[in-house]
Design an enzyme around this catalytic site. Structure first.
Site, mmCIF file in Angstrom:
data_model
loop_
_atom_site.group_PDB
_atom_site.id
_atom_site.type_symbol
_atom_site.label_atom_id
_atom_site.label_comp_id
_atom_site.label_asym_id
_atom_site.label_seq_id
_atom_site.Cartn_x
_atom_site.Cartn_y
_atom_site.Cartn_z
ATOM 1 C CD GLN A 1 -15.566 -48.582 -55.307
ATOM 2 O OE1 GLN A 1 -16.218 -47.959 -54.497
ATOM 3 N NE2 GLN A 1 -14.489 -48.068 -55.868
ATOM 4 C CG PHE B 1 -19.545 -42.517 -57.850
ATOM 5 C CD1 PHE B 1 -19.025 -42.195 -59.089
ATOM 6 C CD2 PHE B 1 -20.892 -42.846 -57.755
ATOM 7 C CE1 PHE B 1 -19.839 -42.185 -60.223
ATOM 8 C CE2 PHE B 1 -21.709 -42.837 -58.882
ATOM 9 C CZ PHE B 1 -21.189 -42.501 -60.120
ATOM 10 N NE ARG C 1 -5.097 -40.828 -54.128
ATOM 11 C CZ ARG C 1 -4.376 -41.055 -55.243
ATOM 12 N NH1 ARG C 1 -4.248 -40.115 -56.153
ATOM 13 N NH2 ARG C 1 -3.810 -42.228 -55.445
ATOM 14 C CD GLU D 1 -9.826 -41.594 -57.926
ATOM 15 O OE1 GLU D 1 -8.799 -42.185 -58.299
ATOM 16 O OE2 GLU D 1 -10.082 -41.345 -56.737
HETATM 17 N N1 MTE Z 1 -17.719 -43.921 -63.188
HETATM 18 C C1 MTE Z 1 -18.931 -44.460 -63.004
HETATM 19 N N2 MTE Z 1 -19.798 -44.433 -64.034
HETATM 20 N N3 MTE Z 1 -19.305 -45.010 -61.814
HETATM 21 C C2 MTE Z 1 -18.440 -45.029 -60.739
HETATM 22 O O1 MTE Z 1 -18.787 -45.537 -59.685
HETATM 23 N N4 MTE Z 1 -16.210 -44.421 -59.887
HETATM 24 C C3 MTE Z 1 -15.059 -43.514 -60.030
HETATM 25 C C4 MTE Z 1 -14.527 -43.561 -61.449
HETATM 26 N N5 MTE Z 1 -15.587 -43.406 -62.397
HETATM 27 C C5 MTE Z 1 -17.141 -44.453 -60.906
HETATM 28 C C6 MTE Z 1 -16.818 -43.922 -62.178
HETATM 29 C C7 MTE Z 1 -13.971 -43.809 -59.116
HETATM 30 S S1 MTE Z 1 -14.058 -43.230 -57.542
HETATM 31 C C8 MTE Z 1 -12.868 -44.512 -59.511
HETATM 32 S S2 MTE Z 1 -11.565 -44.759 -58.472
HETATM 33 C C9 MTE Z 1 -12.763 -45.091 -60.854
HETATM 34 O O2 MTE Z 1 -13.924 -44.831 -61.645
HETATM 35 C C10 MTE Z 1 -12.562 -46.594 -60.702
HETATM 36 O O3 MTE Z 1 -12.517 -47.247 -61.905
HETATM 37 P P1 MTE Z 1 -11.219 -47.309 -62.842
HETATM 38 O O4 MTE Z 1 -10.038 -47.471 -61.967
HETATM 39 O O5 MTE Z 1 -11.469 -48.479 -63.694
HETATM 40 O O6 MTE Z 1 -11.184 -46.014 -63.602
HETATM 41 N N1 HPA Z 2 -6.880 -44.310 -53.826
HETATM 42 C C1 HPA Z 2 -8.064 -44.929 -53.764
HETATM 43 N N2 HPA Z 2 -8.328 -45.906 -52.964
HETATM 44 C C2 HPA Z 2 -7.361 -46.313 -52.136
HETATM 45 C C3 HPA Z 2 -6.112 -45.719 -52.132
HETATM 46 C C4 HPA Z 2 -5.848 -44.663 -53.023
HETATM 47 O O1 HPA Z 2 -4.756 -44.085 -53.079
HETATM 48 N N3 HPA Z 2 -5.377 -46.336 -51.198
HETATM 49 C C5 HPA Z 2 -6.183 -47.259 -50.653
HETATM 50 N N4 HPA Z 2 -7.384 -47.258 -51.216
HETATM 51 MO MO1 MOS Z 3 -12.200 -44.263 -56.215
HETATM 52 S S1 MOS Z 3 -12.512 -42.934 -54.676
HETATM 53 O O1 MOS Z 3 -10.527 -44.494 -55.764
HETATM 54 O O2 MOS Z 3 -13.028 -45.636 -55.585
#
Ligand code: MTE
Ligand code: HPA
Ligand code: MOS
Length: 774
Positions: free
Chosen positions: A197, A228, A310, A711
């Site tokens: 990521q 995730f 958080r 999230e």
């Molecule tokens: N959705 C899918 N299909 N797969 C993933 O790994 N990760 C989640 C969420 N949705 C995830 C997901 C997490 S932990 C985060 S922080 C966000 O997607 C990250 O992507 P975004 O910031 O583009 O929403």
């Molecule tokens: N959210 C998710 N990932 C992170 C953060 C947060 O606030 N800070 C550092 N990594």
């Molecule tokens: Mo999501 S736990 O902030 O990768």
């Protein structure tokens, strides 16, 4: 015509379904001479490594080399912040930790080689639970603290109670396990393809391990089969092993964990212990709240500290608490190093305040939905850390609308009637809110870069620092690029994420992928359109401001030409057709020493109503119906957002009801596979699942008025936990029902028994001893 907001499918939906989508491991065939790695894993949770004899490993046919600490040219540590994660440890800190890696022509050979290695250990005593760590004073950080108001209010409150809640962890169970391939590239640098990521951090850690400057290392992420949070930092060390192997052998090396290895080696959502003490007025208003959180951080710091922050930032969820004191501390145990997981500590904070709200409602005999509604933030109120809850009215609007659209009142009566008529099976109904802060709490992460390339034929390549893990980021960013450039979506190609295209990027995390990278791409596209506007105005002999770009057609002065011909014209006029974009989230700041600031750009709001049914004799539960109303702002990709809401809810439901991590008394994970670790599946999907978006919800100051969605929906599943509590209470309306998390059949069974026998709350001894929520 706009592409943003249209119901476009995920850009890889077809390829995901047909199997055409490539993941990192699928590239293995492109590397002649690729070596496979397998770890030599320690059979102790805590031990000194006395000796490693890899001689027998080398006799296995196909084994090429064995990597040990002295093979690392640079720093042999992959800890991103605190350098506390030796790649080749001399002291084992969790069961299964890799002490060396075998490289072989095939994975089977590498595995056989690893099994032959003779390693001498001196076992040491291990701390395996939060309680043991607290007793031993074993912590990974100093306590974090937020406070406001006069806590002595608790003593003066009409209702005062306290208690303890144990909260289980969660395995990410991304379908694609951790994987990295590293090789020496054509110009002598190190190239890595990784399921990460955070490609820039992976680049940093690899560079550190090889003692190279960052410009000698390129990291690419093509896409991830789910992450995730589990690949926010935990990909780094494995990429470094692959790189060290490639450097030593001169051959490409792949580290790809099997499911069992992945579950054994990588960190999970933190288990927590929470203690609470609350004071309420007799009409159910919370007056004061004292909370203590302890998380099980495992063997190294990882992201445990921002995760605990958080938790603190979300410990009041959507409720205004006038007087509050909350502390959080990360325990150091001999377990995997727990890490980011969707919600990033927020869920563990919110579950506790929902527990507190539920208990207050029970003790005061007021319906929980009334107590919760009474405590929702009002416009202008501030969080314990001093941030104004702008748009708090969205929360109450969502709440009131959802009560109506879910037909709450009528179903409440129907549930009561069902419970009157049935003695062995009971139903429960509950509504809970979610308020989730959007931004990385470490302010400096809130930046993003982009590189947009337009070719002479009008086709477009988009590069940005975000990674695609299935969440639909690439879909949304392509839509944004298409609309800002005024080209059809089909003209936009999103390239895989590479550190040589956009440097110094942040992890794709904190749900802010689109907010940050979408804005950076929009910035780049606007610059290009600005230049093309002048070129077109020259063609049309009109004022540049009157030129429009729409779906590949450029218009002005009553004439139209294709986007491609404007690009061709620009090229001939020596006008640049590419640009880099940048975005930094404005006005956010937080001072950990005072616990005050505005850490979040805004809040995402939502609420869910869940209806469940439980069985008295087995404790088994079923979710019958879920209604969700989520504030996604102006949705960029409604189909993607719906998927995020449904998937997030189900993942939260898994965490809260069926997924249970168990460790044995030697610190070995007993639930290290799908056969022993229960995941939510089709059978857990609610029979009725209604998802709606809040309307007229434009989020000013976010790209295209959208809002983060990755999230927040996970925490909507707290409504199912509360509905379970409601169902248990149907066995005895005067019981104070409490149970630890997850609400497995076993815990529900015992909760029902306690309610029926009017026994006090808490886990029965047997459940406490077998179920490790610590
Ligand atoms: N959705 C899918 N299909 N797969 C993933 O790994 N990760 C989640 C969420 N949705 C995830 C997901 C997490 S932990 C985060 S922080 C966000 O997607 C990250 O992507 P975004 O910031 O583009 O929403
Ligand atoms: N959210 C998710 N990932 C992170 C953060 C947060 O606030 N800070 C550092 N990594
Ligand atoms: Mo999501 S736990 O902030 O990768």
């Amino acid at each position: 015509m706009t592409t943003v907001g249209a119901a476009v499918p995920h850009e890889s939906a077809r390829d995901h379904v047909t199997g055409a989508a490539l993941y990192t491991e699928d590239l293995a065939g492109r590397f002649p001479g690729l070596l496979h790695a397998w770890p030599i894993t320690a059979p102790h949770a805590h031990a000194r490594v006395l000796s490693i004899d890899a001689g027998p490993s080398r006799t296995v046919p196909g084994v090429v080399d064995v990597l040990v600490g002295s093979d690392v040219p640079g720093e042999g540590d992959s800890g991103a912040n605190r350098h506390d994660e030796p790649l080749f440890p001399t002291e084992v800190l969790f069961h299964g930790q890799a002490v060396a890696w075998v490289l072989a022509e095939s994975r089977d050979a590498a595995r056989a080689g690893a099994e032959r290695a003779v390693v001498g250990y001196e076992p040491l005593p291990a701390l395996l639970t939060i309680d043991e760590a607290i007793a031993a004073g074993s912590y990974l950080n100093d306590p974090l603290r937020l406070a406001r108001g006069d806590l002595t209010a608790i003593e003066r409150s009409a209702l005062r109670f306290d208690g303890e809640l144990r909260i289980g962890g969660q395995e990410h169970f991304y379908l694609e396990t951790q994987v990295s391939i590293a090789w020496r590239d054509e110009t002598g640098g190190c190239a890595v393809v990784s399921s990460t990521q955070h490609p820039s951090e992976t680049q940093d850690i690899v560079a550190r391990a090889l003692a190279l400057p960052d410009n000698q290392v390129t990291v690419e992420c093509i896409r991830m089969g789910g992450a995730f949070g589990g690949k926010e930092v935990q990909a780094n060390g494995l990429a470094a092993i692959a790189a060290v192997g490639a450097w030593k052998t001169g051959r490409p090396v792949m580290v790809r964990l099997t499911r069992a290895l992945d579950m054994m080696l990588t960190g999970k959502r933190h288990p927590y212990l929470a203690r609470y003490e609350a004071g309420f007025s007799s009409d159910g208003r919370i007056e004061a709240l004292r909370l203590e959180f302890y998380s099980d951080g495992g063997w190294s710091l990882d992201l445990s500290e921002p995760i605990m922050w958080r938790t603190l930032f979300h410990c009041e969820n959507a409720y205004f608490v006038p007087a509050i004191e909350v502390t959080g501390r990360v325990c150091r145990t001999h377990k995997t190093s727990q890490t980011a997981f969707r919600g990033f500590g927020g869920p563990q904070g919110m579950i506790v305040v929902e527990e507190v709200m539920a208990q207050a409602a029970q003790r005061l005999n007021i319906p929980p939905e009334i107590v919760r509604r009474r405590n929702l933030y009002a416009q202008g109120q501030h969080t314990p850390y001093g941030q104004a809850v702008d748009e708090a009215d969205r929360m109450s609007t969502i709440w009131d609308r959802l009560l109506t659209t879910s037909d709450f009142e009528r179903r409440r009566a129907a549930v009561d009637a069902y419970n009157q008529a049935n003695s062995t099976s009971k139903r429960g109904l509950a509504i809970t809110p979610v308020k989730f802060g959007i931004s990385f709490t470490a302010t400096f992460f809130n930046q993003a870069g982009a590189l947009v390339l337009v070719y002479r034929d009008g086709s477009v390549q988009v590069n940005h620092g975000g990674t695609e893990m299935g969440q639909g980021l690439f879909t949304k960013v392509a839509q944004i690029a298409a609309d800002v450039l005024g080209v059809p979506l089909a003209s936009v190609r999103t390239m895989s994420t590479r550190t040589d295209k956009v440097p110094n990027t942040s992890a794709t995390a904190a749900s802010s992928g689109t907010d940050l990278n979408g804005a950076a791409v929009a910035d780049a596209c606007r610059q290009i359109v600005g230049r093309l506007r002048s070129v077109a105005a020259g063609l049309f002999d009109c004022d540049p401001s009157s030129v429009t770009f729409d779906q590949g057609v450029v218009s002005g002065g009553g004439r139209t030409v294709s986007f491609a011909s404007v690009c061709e014209q620009a090229y001939h006029q020596r006008v640049s057709l590419f640009a880099n974009g940048f975005y930094r989230t404005p006005e956010i700041h937080f001072d950990p020493s005072t616990g005050r600031g505005k850490p979040f750009h805004y809040f995402a709001f939502g609420a869910a109503v869940s209806e469940v049914e439980i069985d008295r004799f087995t404790g088994a539960s079923r979710v019958l119906r879920v209604d969700i109303l989520e504030d996604v702002g102006d949705s960029i990709a409604p189909v993607v957002d719906r998927g995020q809401i449904e998937g997030g809810f189900m993942q939260g439901l898994g965490w809260l009801t069926v997924e249970e991590l168990l460790w044995d008394d030697r610190g070995r994970l007993s639930t290290a596979g799908a056969s022993t670790y229960k995941l939510p599946s089709w059978s857990e999907v609610p029979d009725t699942f209604n998802v709606a978006f809040l309307e007229e919800a434009t989020e000013r100051s976010v790209v295209f008025g959208s809002k983060a969605v990755g999230e927040p929906p996970l925490m909507l599943a707290l409504s199912a936990r509360e509905a379970l509590r409601d169902a248990v209470r149907a066995f005895n309306a005067s019981a104070i029902v409490t149970f630890d998390s997850p609400a497995t059949p076993e815990r529900i069974f015992f909760a029902v028994r306690r309610a029926r026998l009017s026994l006090p709350g808490g886990a029965p001894r047997r459940a406490a001893a077998t179920a490790d929520a610590s």
